[in-house]
Structures are given as structure tokens and as C-alpha cells.
Design a protein around this motif. Sequence first.
Motif, PDB file in Angstrom:
ATOM      1  N   ALA A 195       0.850  -1.209   0.000  1.00  0.00           N
ATOM      2  CA  ALA A 195       0.000   0.000   0.000  1.00  0.00           C
ATOM      3  C   ALA A 195       0.878   1.249   0.000  1.00  0.00           C
ATOM      4  N   ALA A 196       1.965   1.234   0.779  1.00  0.00           N
ATOM      5  CA  ALA A 196       2.858   2.403   0.815  1.00  0.00           C
ATOM      6  C   ALA A 196       3.509   2.620  -0.547  1.00  0.00           C
ATOM      7  N   GLU A 200       2.991   5.929  -2.831  1.00  0.00           N
ATOM      8  CA  GLU A 200       4.152   6.724  -3.275  1.00  0.00           C
ATOM      9  C   GLU A 200       4.127   6.929  -4.781  1.00  0.00           C
ATOM     10  N   ASN A 201       3.525   5.991  -5.493  1.00  0.00           N
ATOM     11  CA  ASN A 201       3.467   6.082  -6.945  1.00  0.00           C
ATOM     12  C   ASN A 201       2.137   6.641  -7.444  1.00  0.00           C
ATOM     13  N   GLY A 202       1.455   7.330  -6.558  1.00  0.00           N
ATOM     14  CA  GLY A 202       0.288   8.106  -6.968  1.00  0.00           C
ATOM     15  C   GLY A 202      -1.014   7.348  -7.068  1.00  0.00           C
ATOM     16  N   VAL A 203      -1.044   6.089  -6.630  1.00  0.00           N
ATOM     17  CA  VAL A 203      -2.281   5.310  -6.752  1.00  0.00           C
ATOM     18  C   VAL A 203      -3.279   5.761  -5.683  1.00  0.00           C
ATOM     19  N   ALA A 216      -7.769  -2.384   1.502  1.00  0.00           N
ATOM     20  CA  ALA A 216      -8.545  -1.543   0.593  1.00  0.00           C
ATOM     21  C   ALA A 216      -7.915  -0.157   0.594  1.00  0.00           C
ATOM     22  N   LEU A 217      -7.203   0.159  -0.494  1.00  0.00           N
ATOM     23  CA  LEU A 217      -6.505   1.453  -0.590  1.00  0.00           C
ATOM     24  C   LEU A 217      -7.446   2.484  -1.198  1.00  0.00           C
ATOM     25  N   GLY A 218      -7.614   3.600  -0.500  1.00  0.00           N
ATOM     26  CA  GLY A 218      -8.506   4.649  -0.988  1.00  0.00           C
ATOM     27  C   GLY A 218      -9.918   4.120  -1.095  1.00  0.00           C
TER      28      GLY A 218
END
Length: 354
Positions: A195-196, A200-203, A216-218
Motif C-alpha cells: 500500500a505504501a 508513493e506512486n500516486g495510486v 482496501a486502498l482509498g
Amino acid sequence: MDNVSDMSILSEKPNNTGAKRGAALRLCALLTALIFALLPLSGCGGKAQTATLTAMDTVMTLTVYGKRELLNGCEERILDLEKKLSVTDKTSELSALNANGSAKLSDDTAELIRRALALCAETDGALDITIYPVVRAWGFTAGEYRVPSDAELAALLELVDYGKAELEGNECRLPGGTLIDLGAVAKGYTADVLAAYLRENGVKSAILNLGGNVYALGSRPDGKPWRVGIADPFGEDYAAVVSVTDKAVVTSGGYQRFFEQDGVTYQHIIDPATGHPVDNGLASVTIIGDEGLVCDALSTALFVMGLDRASEFWRAHGGFDAVFIDADGGIYITEGLEACLSLTGSGNADIIRR
Ligand code: AMP
Ligand code: MG
């Protein structure tokens, strides 16, 4: 109760015993197809990239709204962590520590052991990462199942004490015979690392399913929360659905790995106080919180504690929510889930309040 037909992902039963791996892979392929089928219907703007792989003894499905290369980055990181943290891979960093009794560890392994030891203390030893001699005696890691004698278990329990593991910086030392197993925490840590990396890559939107460990990211690309299914321990379906944003949803259950002998079922989560598989009336525990590692550690620990002690632990510590399913199918949820959890069956959940 919500209609679950638009659910974006199921937290499938890992089914991660050797015998069940084929079924798990088929289920995963089905789920991948389901995710593909459902995402366009949810009005998502971005493009979903999905990868399925087998690692850490389970099937993982990653769905990321972002560049394809990011999935390759995730896969590389998973394999890198597996190489460090696996207790069954004789060439892993953890195996070298266990074999030699001391090692200078990589930052990942040192960080995970450091945080896991703190969680062992916080849960008063219900989580104990030095349980490996006992887990191995029952055959759970190799799949060569047997019932050890009481005398054998008593001797092995002498070796189990997380307080004996010493970690200074990246230098770890274990007293003779003490062995570490990170199986209760490695996937949660991995979810946090992924997730980190994605953030960091804008996801802004991803769902990472590491076999019973979901992150669950975002939110979904349409702005709605992710809907994560909690497996029914007694069937192929799910018992409840929780709507979450930026949360880990981690389940521990006896049904995930077990064997039967002489009509008795023995499952893979061990009570460090007795050396025996937990048998306290709980079928599964799901923890919902901000960090995969903490949720993974607590799902195992609260399963060991049983419903009453686990409820007290939640009241005393807070910072997470929990779903308990008992052996009779009763469902108990902490009060923070009242607004975001729906049951798929006809019954009601009992609410655990402060
Ligand atoms: P989980 O599926 O996250 O609950 O982790 C279960 C795995 O952790 C088992 O398969 C064992 O490898 C290991 N384990 C079993 N009992 C314990 C315990 N009480 N504390 C720490 N690890 C455990
Ligand atoms: Mg765990």
C-alpha cells in the motif's frame, strides 16, 4: 441490509492447505473474473490492472488503478518479502536466523520482528511469534499432521517465550531451541508495504487480497467505499460485507487450515498457554483497522483469546473494529461497524459496546 450484488471483491477463504490449493486457485480465478465483470458496472473511470499469484502459501489477487508496471513492482516486493520471511523456505533469512540462533537481519525482517514482539507483549502472549516449535510438532507448516503427546508439548512449550527473543537494531539473537514463525503477521506487513509503495506512486484506488488479508486502498474509482466480504466459516459464501476506505480487513479462522484425526478436528492457531489448537467456540475473527500488520496480529491473538477476553481487549485498547463468528454461526460485531457492515444471512449480529 445492503444489496451485495455490486460488491467489488470478496475476502475469499484462503483454502491454503496443500490439498485445497487447487480449489483455491479455481476460486481465485473465478473471483478475478468477477472483479473484472463488476468493475465496469460500478461506473469506474480508471483502468483496473489485476494480477493473481501464489505466494506465502496462499493465492493473492491485486487490483490496482494505475500503471501495469506497478503490479510488477508489487509482485517483486511480495517475492522479496517471501524470501526473507518464510519459515518453510530453508534458504530464507528467517530460516537462517532459526538455524543459527542469531543473525544480522534486513530492515524488513528486523522491523517486522520488532513490531511483532511489541504486539506479542500487548496481547499478553496470545500472539507469540516463538510458537514455531509447537506449530511444527503438529505438522502445520509441512502439512505432515500428527497429534503430539502431552509430554512432547510440555517440553516444546519450554522453548516458547517471545520475551526471550532479543533484537538490537538489526541484530537478532534467540536462545537455544527458540524458533520464530512470522506466519501470523507476514501477510499483514506485506499489505502495508504494498500500500505504501502504491501510494508513493500516486495510486488512489486499489484492492489487495493476500488470501484472507485484504487491504482496501482509498476508495473505488467511483468514490464509493470498497465492499469486502467476510467469509462464512461454514460454507463457500460470505457471512457479511463491510464497506471500507483505506482499511485492512484481516480474518483468522480455524477453517483456513486444519486436519482431522479420530473424529477430532485440529486447526492451525495454537494457544501458547497450552500448546494445543485453539478450541474456544470461535470459528473466525476479522479485524478491521488502519494497518495490515496490526490487524493480522490481532486477528490471530483475538482468536486465541476467545470472545469474552477479546471483547475486553477491544474495550481496553480500541483503535480497530472486529467481527467474531462463533461455532454456532452467531455473529458479534464491535459498535463501530454498525453503520458499515451488512449481514448476508437472515439473522442479526450482536453488537459489542464499550
Ligand atoms: P493467521 O492465519 O494470521 O491467524 O496466522 C496463523 C499462523 O500463525 C499459523 O498457521 C501458525 O503458523 C502461526 N501461529 C499459530 N498460532 C500462533 C500464535 N498463537 N501466535 C503466533 N503465531 C501463531
Ligand atoms: Mg494473523
